[in-house]
Scaffold this motif. Sequence first.
Motif, PDB file in Angstrom:
ATOM      1  N   SER A 166      16.388  -3.596   7.567  1.00 21.80           N
ATOM      2  CA  SER A 166      14.916  -3.808   7.128  1.00 21.80           C
ATOM      3  C   SER A 166      13.894  -2.760   6.208  1.00 21.80           C
ATOM      4  N   ASN A 175      11.330  -4.923   4.016  1.00 19.62           N
ATOM      5  CA  ASN A 175      11.015  -6.736   4.050  1.00 19.62           C
ATOM      6  C   ASN A 175      10.470  -6.549   5.898  1.00 19.62           C
ATOM      7  N   TYR A 177      10.730  -6.421   9.747  1.00 17.70           N
ATOM      8  CA  TYR A 177      10.590  -5.870   9.972  1.00 17.70           C
ATOM      9  C   TYR A 177      10.016  -5.921  11.816  1.00 17.70           C
TER      10      TYR A 177
END
Length: 414
Positions: free
Chosen positions: A134, A139, A143
């Motif tokens: 992540s 993202n 996360y």
Amino acid sequence: MIRRPPRSTPSNSSAASDVYKRQNIISLEVSFISSNKENILKHAAQFKQDLFDKSLISTFPLLAIEIAGDLAYREYRTGDPAFAGWLEIYKELVEAFNMDSRRLDCYTILGGLYRYKGYLEDADEYYNRAMELSEKIGNEKAYVEIIAKIADFEHTRGNFDVALKLCLDVIQKTEEKGIINKSIYINLGEILIKQQKYEEAVKYLKKLENDESQETAIINILHGYALTKLDEKELYNSGIKLLEKGGALSEKTGNRRFLTIYYYYRGRAHLDSYDLSSAIKNFEMCYNTAINTEFQYVLLSQIYLAVAYLHRFKVSQQDADLTQSKHYVANVITICKEQNLPILANILLLQGQILMILEEYIDAKHILEQSMFEAEKAELSWTKEKAEQYLELLDSKERIKNQILINEITELID
């Protein structure tokens, strides 16, 4: 369940073959919705046969991995041997799948599946992979979701301080942007309840009181129980109503994980009011559902079954109640050893105390020596000192009154 992706467009494989494979996948999807196990297994067998035909993977990659994930989920969450082998197939597909955003979802799901079954090292590995991925793809939403799951995982392991810091750090960052992540607040509420910080738990759970999603059940359960622990009688009654509402919602939606948590906190509420028979009944129901849904409640339900039987022994003075308490503590010790959990020293101390009440002094001495060793290793000074005190008393042939021991056990559990 894995979120359904957009339909893929067939490639160069024959149209008739693609139609057949799509029909098989659609049949599986319909079976999942209707929960028709016989149909699911029939179509799953055909799906497995087609899965290793490369055209299925290349033609419908997202659907193929989704279906495999659904079947893996059923294997792990239900424990049904009819679905055996799908987790390994799913893991192979995940590693072969060349799309980071999709792999991120898969790693998160695998972490959750392993955690629910109590394979904590495997869960840790997949959650860390998900977190790294992540960060790599940037993202932020994913996360935060993964941090929520890691915090939940850490508090499952008993690392409350680590879990609490993770939650508070995320809340500080997200609230600045006007974002409320439900998973973090639910997690935080549960951690604070386990730390007996009920007013703080209510403060965070209250932020979700107007929620109308599938998480409403768990929010009501946690919020309700926290309210029962506050001093005002009016809040106690409101808490019981919220707790029961959460249980009813869990039953209505068939969410067995939420139902497991409901049985646990309903049992705790009964234990708090000294309704021991109802407490035992709810903890037993919690244990029976937790086996297939949530590892930490397999542990917690047995700890509190031991406590409830111990309290009943104070009234009944029947050795059978004490023996039941000893039985559940022994189960917890086994789990703690298998999973290397930090509460092992305290659970060994608890077992030693129960054995002293049962006048099984040789076994008590052996268990207390183990407790002292584990406490020293984990740097638990209070536990080490208590184990040493009991060992000195056993060597001196002095005896402690059962009531004093039971009071000390209650202190240890708290």
